[in-house]
Design an enzyme around this catalytic site. Structure first.
Site, short mmCIF file in Angstrom:
data_model
loop_
_atom_site.label_atom_id
_atom_site.label_comp_id
_atom_site.label_asym_id
_atom_site.label_seq_id
_atom_site.Cartn_x
_atom_site.Cartn_y
_atom_site.Cartn_z
N HIS A 38 0.67 -1.12 0.12
CA HIS A 38 0.14 -0.01 0.09
C HIS A 38 0.96 1.27 0.12
CE1 HIS A 38 -3.17 2.74 1.07
NE2 HIS A 38 -3.93 1.87 0.85
N ASP A 39 1.02 1.93 -1.14
CA ASP A 39 1.67 3.16 -1.27
C ASP A 39 1.37 4.27 -0.24
OD1 ASP A 39 -0.47 3.67 -2.60
OD2 ASP A 39 0.62 4.68 -4.32
N THR A 87 -8.53 9.35 3.73
CA THR A 87 -8.25 8.30 2.90
C THR A 87 -7.20 8.14 1.97
OG1 THR A 87 -9.59 6.56 1.57
CG2 THR A 87 -9.96 8.84 1.17
N HIS A 92 -6.87 20.12 -52.02
CA HIS A 92 -6.41 18.42 -52.46
C HIS A 92 -4.76 18.25 -52.72
CE1 HIS A 92 -10.64 18.47 -52.95
NE2 HIS A 92 -10.38 19.78 -53.61
N SER A 133 20.70 12.90 -43.60
CA SER A 133 20.72 11.12 -43.84
C SER A 133 22.28 10.82 -43.97
CB SER A 133 20.08 11.30 -45.42
OG SER A 133 20.39 9.92 -45.96
N ARG A 151 -1.21 6.27 -13.92
CA ARG A 151 0.13 6.50 -13.38
C ARG A 151 0.78 6.75 -14.80
NH1 ARG A 151 1.99 4.73 -8.25
NH2 ARG A 151 0.21 3.59 -7.02
#
Length: 482
Positions: free
Chosen positions: A84-85, A109, A157, A287, A336
């Site tokens: 339980h962290d 809590t 286009h 490149s 997380r």
């Protein structure tokens, strides 16, 4: 050997190891997270003491003196034992605060520290992103202003269309980013604090602590919310704040990702035409095989990361949809990852885009050459109108232009030659009455409509005003390490 440490023996997220800014990386760090937990426990103790619970000044002072000296090794050992962290860090904090140990986390809590800390990180994350977005908008606005009346081929286009200007096109990008600015500001301002709500959001434990005094429970919630720097807390919660809050936050970041992807795709397309290029360092290699290449690697990076940012929003959408009743824990592991990664990715994208927009290179001569290739076709209607004004018949002129245009098009498409429509018009005796007008008829600036005026008004009315709150943060320049 230097560089052979344990960190190279395990996966490291490139979001942090390669790209993200120090401030955003810190915002989602364990250090920030767990020192914020301790601050929240201090806020709770102070508020409870102020409302009459038997908590002493010495206990509060002891907690304050150990707010930052976290023993992470001990916390990890405690978590391995307790699975339980939050309780692992309660025990670790209590170890260095023996006097305060009995009142740490009193009435709370796990979500008191977990959810409230997440909300603080979201708020602070937006506060990091907003000035960065403002700087991108500022740089692009300067670019748009500089090239407000520089004619360029428009494309629909991805085919040549009526002329626009380089600056007007930049305003299309800016319009999206200004919308993103408003979206981020709204999401940041809409954030509230979870506050002090208890295990299922009913505040029952605090009502018991204060012996049924509802006003004191509400005041406790208000005091802690204020200490954490929030104007409001959510009036109702389950065990957690609604996971719709995460949806709202990540949706605006995903929308920003869509804007950046479009902008950087445009830059990549224009780079192919050699009309615009992103900055290119003196010793940069485009490149490994083709030394002449100048690839738009920064814009490509933005597009790559923007796709990740857009994809991440599916996580909170699904999480919010499957939270059962007052809460289930299947949100935790996902959040997380998805919450920090969204902000880290947005941070990287904005830093990279700022670097691009600070050094965009325009090649007017290339743009002019492209215009010359296409403009004669676009000018045919203007030529017809000029001939009619000179006394010609519109239908006769239209047929002449149609035939000459098809001949010129054949030269371009079948022979690979230049567009010679203008030369054909000049050589045809039919057009003798308007030969002296052809230069003005073919002036590119007569084809850009109100583009320059639109740029001026748009920047003045819709862009510059949104930058006002960030004026003091405009001078930061971005140098990319990679």
């Amino acid at each position: 050997m230097e560089g052979s440490g344990d960190e190279f023996m395990k996966y490291r997220s490139p979001l942090v190891s390669r790209y993200a800014s120090k401030e955003m990386a810190y915002n989602f760090s364990d250090r920030k997270k767990f020192t914020t937990w301790r601050k929240l426990w201090i806020y709770l103790a102070k508020a409870e003491k102020g409302l009459g619970l038997p908590i002493t000044d010495a206990q509060v002072s002891e907690m304050e003196s150990h707010a930052d000296d976290i023993d992470f090794v001990m916390a990890a050992e405690e978590e391995r034992k307790l699975r339980h962290d939050v309780m692992a860090h309660v025990h670790t904090f209590a170890h260095c605060c023996p006097t305060a140990a009995p009142i740490i986390h009193l009435g709370a809590t796990s979500c008191y520290v977990g959810d409230n800390t997440d909300l603080i990180m979201l708020r602070d994350g937006f506060d990091i992103l907003l000035p960065k977005l403002a700087r991108v908008i500022d740089r692009l606005a300067n670019f748009a202003e500089k090239y407000a009346d520089q004619p360029t081929l428009g494309f629909t286009h991805y085919q040549p269309a009526q002329l626009t200007t380089v600056g007007k096109r930049a305003c299309l990008w800016l319009q999206d980013l200004v919308m993103d600015m408003r979206n981020l500001q709204r999401a940041r301002e809409d954030l509230r604090f979870r506050g002090v709500k208890g295990t299922t959001g009913t505040q029952a434990s605090f009502l018991q602590l204060f012996q049924g005094d509802h006003e004191k429970v509400e005041e406790l919630d208000r005091k802690v919310t204020e200490m954490a720097g929030f104007k409001k807390s959510y009036l109702v919660t389950g065990q957690t704040y609604s996971r719709k809050v995460d949806v709202d936050s990540l949706c605006v970041l995903a929308s920003l990702g869509a804007s950046v992807h479009k902008i950087c795709t445009d830059i990549r397309l224009l780079a192919n035409l050699k009309e615009i290029e992103e900055p290119f360092e003196k010793e940069q290699i485009g490149s490994s095989a083709m030394p002449y290449k100048r690839n738009p690697m920064r814009a490509e990076r933005c597009c790559s990361l923007a796709r990740h940012l857009m994809a991440l929003v599916s996580d909170p959408l699904q999480t919010a949809s499957v939270q059962w009743l007052e809460r289930t824990l299947d949100d935790s592991a996902n959040r997380r990852i998805s919450l920090p990664e969204s902000f880290l990715t947005a941070d990287i994208i904005l830093s990279t885009l700022q670097n691009i927009t600070e050094g965009l290179v325009v090649y007017p001569k290339v743009i002019e050459r492209h215009i010359r290739h296409e403009l004669p076709f676009m000018a045919t209607e203007n030529i017809i109108m000029a001939m009619v004004k000179a006394g010609g018949n519109r239908q006769d002129c239209h047929e002449k232009i149609r035939v000459l245009s098809q001949q010129a098009a054949a030269v371009v498409k079948q022979e690979g030659g230049d567009n010679d429509l203008l030369a054909r018009v000049q050589a045809d005796p039919y057009f003798t009455p308007i030969l002296g007008q052809l230069d003005s008829v073919l002036d590119p600036k007569t084809f850009i409509g109100r583009a320059p005026q639109q740029v001026t008004r748009f920047l003045s009315e819709e862009v510059r005003p949104v930058l006002e709150p960030y004026k003091s943060k405009m001078d930061v320049k971005i140098e990319l390490e990679l």
